[in-house]
Write a protein that holds these residues in place. Structure first.
Motif, PDB file in Angstrom:
ATOM      1  N   PHE A 145       0.829  -1.206   0.000  1.00 37.58           N
ATOM      2  CA  PHE A 145       0.000   0.000   0.000  1.00 37.58           C
ATOM      3  C   PHE A 145       0.865   1.257   0.000  1.00 37.58           C
ATOM      4  CE2 PHE A 145      -2.125   3.403   2.392  1.00 37.58           C
ATOM      5  CZ  PHE A 145      -3.168   3.663   1.519  1.00 37.58           C
ATOM      6  N   ILE A 146       1.860   1.312   0.864  1.00 39.12           N
ATOM      7  CA  ILE A 146       2.715   2.501   0.936  1.00 39.12           C
ATOM      8  C   ILE A 146       3.470   2.690  -0.375  1.00 39.12           C
ATOM      9  CG2 ILE A 146       4.684   3.560   2.116  1.00 39.12           C
ATOM     10  CD1 ILE A 146       3.798   2.067   4.642  1.00 39.12           C
ATOM     11  N   GLY A 147       4.022   1.600  -0.903  1.00 39.44           N
ATOM     12  CA  GLY A 147       4.742   1.681  -2.169  1.00 39.44           C
ATOM     13  C   GLY A 147       3.845   2.138  -3.303  1.00 39.44           C
ATOM     14  N   CYS A 148       2.617   1.625  -3.335  1.00 36.57           N
ATOM     15  CA  CYS A 148       1.687   1.974  -4.420  1.00 36.57           C
ATOM     16  C   CYS A 148       1.252   3.431  -4.346  1.00 36.57           C
ATOM     17  CB  CYS A 148       0.471   1.063  -4.387  1.00 36.57           C
ATOM     18  SG  CYS A 148       0.817  -0.610  -4.972  1.00 36.57           S
ATOM     19  N   VAL A 149       1.116   3.970  -3.141  1.00 28.37           N
ATOM     20  CA  VAL A 149       0.791   5.396  -3.011  1.00 28.37           C
ATOM     21  C   VAL A 149       1.879   6.239  -3.665  1.00 28.37           C
ATOM     22  CG1 VAL A 149       0.550   7.314  -1.389  1.00 28.37           C
ATOM     23  CG2 VAL A 149      -0.631   5.160  -0.942  1.00 28.37           C
ATOM     24  N   LEU A 150       3.134   5.909  -3.368  1.00 26.88           N
ATOM     25  CA  LEU A 150       4.260   6.643  -3.951  1.00 26.88           C
ATOM     26  C   LEU A 150       4.297   6.481  -5.473  1.00 26.88           C
ATOM     27  CD1 LEU A 150       6.977   5.630  -1.324  1.00 26.88           C
ATOM     28  CD2 LEU A 150       5.851   7.858  -1.505  1.00 26.88           C
ATOM     29  N   GLU A 151       4.091   5.243  -5.931  1.00 29.02           N
ATOM     30  CA  GLU A 151       4.195   4.948  -7.365  1.00 29.02           C
ATOM     31  C   GLU A 151       3.059   5.569  -8.175  1.00 29.02           C
ATOM     32  OE1 GLU A 151       6.415   0.736  -6.307  1.00 29.02           O
ATOM     33  OE2 GLU A 151       4.252   0.830  -6.631  1.00 29.02           O
ATOM     34  N   THR A 152       1.836   5.529  -7.632  1.00 32.20           N
ATOM     35  CA  THR A 152       0.708   6.099  -8.368  1.00 32.20           C
ATOM     36  C   THR A 152       0.796   7.622  -8.435  1.00 32.20           C
ATOM     37  OG1 THR A 152      -0.615   5.961  -6.331  1.00 32.20           O
ATOM     38  CG2 THR A 152      -0.924   4.221  -7.966  1.00 32.20           C
ATOM     39  N   VAL A 153       1.286   8.246  -7.372  1.00 29.34           N
ATOM     40  CA  VAL A 153       1.457   9.710  -7.390  1.00 29.34           C
ATOM     41  C   VAL A 153       2.469  10.100  -8.458  1.00 29.34           C
ATOM     42  CG1 VAL A 153       2.346  11.690  -6.106  1.00 29.34           C
ATOM     43  CG2 VAL A 153       0.772  10.099  -5.000  1.00 29.34           C
ATOM     44  N   PHE A 154       3.583   9.385  -8.504  1.00 26.38           N
ATOM     45  CA  PHE A 154       4.623   9.685  -9.492  1.00 26.38           C
ATOM     46  C   PHE A 154       4.099   9.488 -10.911  1.00 26.38           C
ATOM     47  CE2 PHE A 154       8.042   8.173 -12.285  1.00 26.38           C
ATOM     48  CZ  PHE A 154       8.890   9.275 -12.243  1.00 26.38           C
ATOM     49  N   LEU A 155       3.413   8.358 -11.146  1.00 27.49           N
ATOM     50  CA  LEU A 155       2.915   8.053 -12.489  1.00 27.49           C
ATOM     51  C   LEU A 155       1.757   8.973 -12.873  1.00 27.49           C
ATOM     52  CD1 LEU A 155       3.074   4.153 -12.443  1.00 27.49           C
ATOM     53  CD2 LEU A 155       4.494   5.704 -13.787  1.00 27.49           C
ATOM     54  N   ALA A 156       0.955   9.405 -11.881  1.00 25.89           N
ATOM     55  CA  ALA A 156      -0.136  10.339 -12.173  1.00 25.89           C
ATOM     56  C   ALA A 156       0.426  11.668 -12.665  1.00 25.89           C
ATOM     57  CB  ALA A 156      -0.995  10.554 -10.924  1.00 25.89           C
ATOM     58  N   ILE A 157       1.463  12.168 -11.998  1.00 22.64           N
ATOM     59  CA  ILE A 157       2.089  13.426 -12.414  1.00 22.64           C
ATOM     60  C   ILE A 157       2.697  13.286 -13.805  1.00 22.64           C
ATOM     61  CG2 ILE A 157       3.948  15.063 -11.899  1.00 22.64           C
ATOM     62  CD1 ILE A 157       3.499  14.415  -8.927  1.00 22.64           C
ATOM     63  N   LEU A 158       3.420  12.175 -14.013  1.00 19.19           N
ATOM     64  CA  LEU A 158       4.043  11.929 -15.312  1.00 19.19           C
ATOM     65  C   LEU A 158       2.985  11.741 -16.396  1.00 19.19           C
ATOM     66  CD1 LEU A 158       6.705  11.437 -16.844  1.00 19.19           C
ATOM     67  CD2 LEU A 158       6.493   9.009 -16.270  1.00 19.19           C
ATOM     68  N   GLY A 159       1.940  10.994 -16.097  1.00 18.05           N
ATOM     69  CA  GLY A 159       0.892  10.722 -17.077  1.00 18.05           C
ATOM     70  C   GLY A 159       0.102  11.960 -17.461  1.00 18.05           C
ATOM     71  N   LEU A 160      -0.197  12.820 -16.489  1.00 20.98           N
ATOM     72  CA  LEU A 160      -0.922  14.055 -16.793  1.00 20.98           C
ATOM     73  C   LEU A 160      -0.085  14.969 -17.678  1.00 20.98           C
ATOM     74  CD1 LEU A 160      -2.556  14.799 -13.325  1.00 20.98           C
ATOM     75  CD2 LEU A 160      -3.728  14.104 -15.432  1.00 20.98           C
ATOM     76  N   GLY A 161       1.222  14.988 -17.416  1.00 23.47           N
ATOM     77  CA  GLY A 161       2.121  15.804 -18.236  1.00 23.47           C
ATOM     78  C   GLY A 161       2.246  15.285 -19.655  1.00 23.47           C
ATOM     79  N   MET A 162       2.115  13.971 -19.824  1.00 16.43           N
ATOM     80  CA  MET A 162       2.251  13.355 -21.141  1.00 16.43           C
ATOM     81  C   MET A 162       0.909  13.150 -21.840  1.00 16.43           C
ATOM     82  SD  MET A 162       5.088  10.416 -20.176  1.00 16.43           S
ATOM     83  CE  MET A 162       4.908   9.652 -21.792  1.00 16.43           C
ATOM     84  N   GLY A 163      -0.187  13.435 -21.154  1.00 17.98           N
ATOM     85  CA  GLY A 163      -1.507  13.201 -21.745  1.00 17.98           C
ATOM     86  C   GLY A 163      -1.819  11.732 -21.914  1.00 17.98           C
ATOM     87  N   SER A 164      -1.476  10.934 -20.913  1.00 14.83           N
ATOM     88  CA  SER A 164      -1.608   9.477 -21.032  1.00 14.83           C
ATOM     89  C   SER A 164      -3.004   8.959 -20.746  1.00 14.83           C
ATOM     90  CB  SER A 164      -0.619   8.786 -20.073  1.00 14.83           C
ATOM     91  OG  SER A 164       0.715   9.128 -20.375  1.00 14.83           O
ATOM     92  N   PHE A 165      -3.818   9.743 -20.049  1.00 15.17           N
ATOM     93  CA  PHE A 165      -5.084   9.216 -19.556  1.00 15.17           C
ATOM     94  C   PHE A 165      -6.241   9.537 -20.501  1.00 15.17           C
ATOM     95  CE2 PHE A 165      -2.449   9.985 -15.768  1.00 15.17           C
ATOM     96  CZ  PHE A 165      -2.346   8.674 -15.318  1.00 15.17           C
ATOM     97  N   HIS A 166      -6.341   8.739 -21.556  1.00 14.58           N
ATOM     98  CA  HIS A 166      -7.463   8.835 -22.492  1.00 14.58           C
ATOM     99  C   HIS A 166      -8.322   7.593 -22.299  1.00 14.58           C
ATOM    100  CE1 HIS A 166      -5.644  12.283 -24.435  1.00 14.58           C
ATOM    101  NE2 HIS A 166      -4.525  11.596 -24.598  1.00 14.58           N
ATOM    102  N   LEU A 167      -9.335   7.698 -21.463  1.00 14.39           N
ATOM    103  CA  LEU A 167     -10.139   6.540 -21.093  1.00 14.39           C
ATOM    104  C   LEU A 167     -11.255   6.290 -22.105  1.00 14.39           C
ATOM    105  CD1 LEU A 167     -10.387   7.095 -17.239  1.00 14.39           C
ATOM    106  CD2 LEU A 167      -8.725   5.753 -18.524  1.00 14.39           C
TER     107      LEU A 167
END
Length: 296
Positions: free
Chosen positions: A180-202
């Protein structure tokens, strides 16, 4: 405990071995590797939190462990990004094969930095497994040094992830709390990176959503089983049993995706199985005092 650790690591590897199959389906729906990684870690984090609440597990860790958790989470995300980046330069099969040289890096880190001692049988098993991975490589398409370097670097970062998990005592932490702790860190990092790259096209259809859910489930099984298995047998032996992952991917690709099966791949499977069989046999009692196993 040794047998339990072996089984857990083997089942972890087989879970991860199905990941490429479902990743391919999701990528065909338009999600890139950053978005896929985000949802995989998010699913694992939510599952871990649910188990913590359901089983009323104590949600506490020693403060001194937190820097190691941050470092381990960092290397796990970097591994995923490096391996994916290598696909842009060389065929995915070659990139994956080079990545799975990470048991060599694990052994070298343990031997050179932590001064672990290995038996001759363990070194022979490592050589056979490494030779088996080399057999998976299609050398006719291995002509881009940048891609090769990135793929090898992904193996190094994953080896560091496994060693930190073992040597910094993270494998001793409750696996759900650690995840859980690791995933919180990883999802925050990937969310920032993904928003910057426009990755979230659902725009996923039912097949894509189902594949994404299965990917999250495979991440749950693979990650949690690896953490507990490493606790029992150490990162060195765990890295060798993780080689069931490329074997699973190979068989999956051949049987489900109808990928061609090369003779080199068959030979590679035999060499890896041979290496694994060497370390499955426990040492004789008369040799127990002479052999320092990977897990002290």
């Amino acid at each position: 405990m040794r047998k339990k650790g072996i089984l857990l690591c083997a089942f972890s590897a087989m879970s991860f071995g199905f990941v490429p199959l479902f990743t391919k389906v999701v990528m065909q729906e338009g999600l890139d590797v950053v978005a896929i990684g985000f949802f995989r870690f998010l699913g694992l984090g939510l599952f871990s939190l649910g188990m913590i609440r359901l089983q009323k597990r104590p949600f506490s860790i020693e403060i001194k462990r937190f820097p190691a958790i941050v470092a381990d989470s960092f290397f796990q995300v970097v591994t995923m990004l490096l391996l994916s980046a290598s696909y842009l330069f060389i065929p995915t099969g070659n990139a994956t094969s080079l990545h799975f040289m990470y048991p060599v890096f694990v052994f070298l880190i343990l031997y050179l930095y932590y001064k672990n001692h290995f038996s001759g049988m363990q070194w022979l098993a490592l050589v056979l497994c490494a030779a088996g991975i080399v057999c998976f490589i299609d050398f006719d398409n291995m002509n881009n040094w940048i891609g090769m370097g990135i793929a090898i670097a992904s193996g190094l970062t994953y080896a560091i992830y496994m060693v930190i998990l073992d040597k910094q005592g993270l494998a001793q932490i409750d696996p759900f709390v650690l995840s859980f702790i690791g995933c919180v860190l990883e999802t925050v990092f990937l969310a920032i990176l993904g928003l910057g790259m426009g990755s979230f096209h659902l725009s996923l259809n039912a097949s894509g959503v189902l594949s994404l859910v299965i990917l999250a489930g495979l991440s749950v099984c693979g990650t949690l089983l690896l953490q507990v298995g490493t606790r029992y047998i150490g990162s060195g032996m765990a890295s060798l049993f993780c080689l069931f992952e490329p074997l699973t991917s190979l068989i999956c690709g051949w049987m489900i995706l109808k990928d061609p099966l090369r003779w080199g791949s068959v030979l590679g499977c035999l060499l890896i199985f041979g290496g694994i069989l060497l370390i499955l046999k426990p040492p004789k009692r008369s040799q127990m005092k002479k052999i320092k196993w990977i897990k002290k």
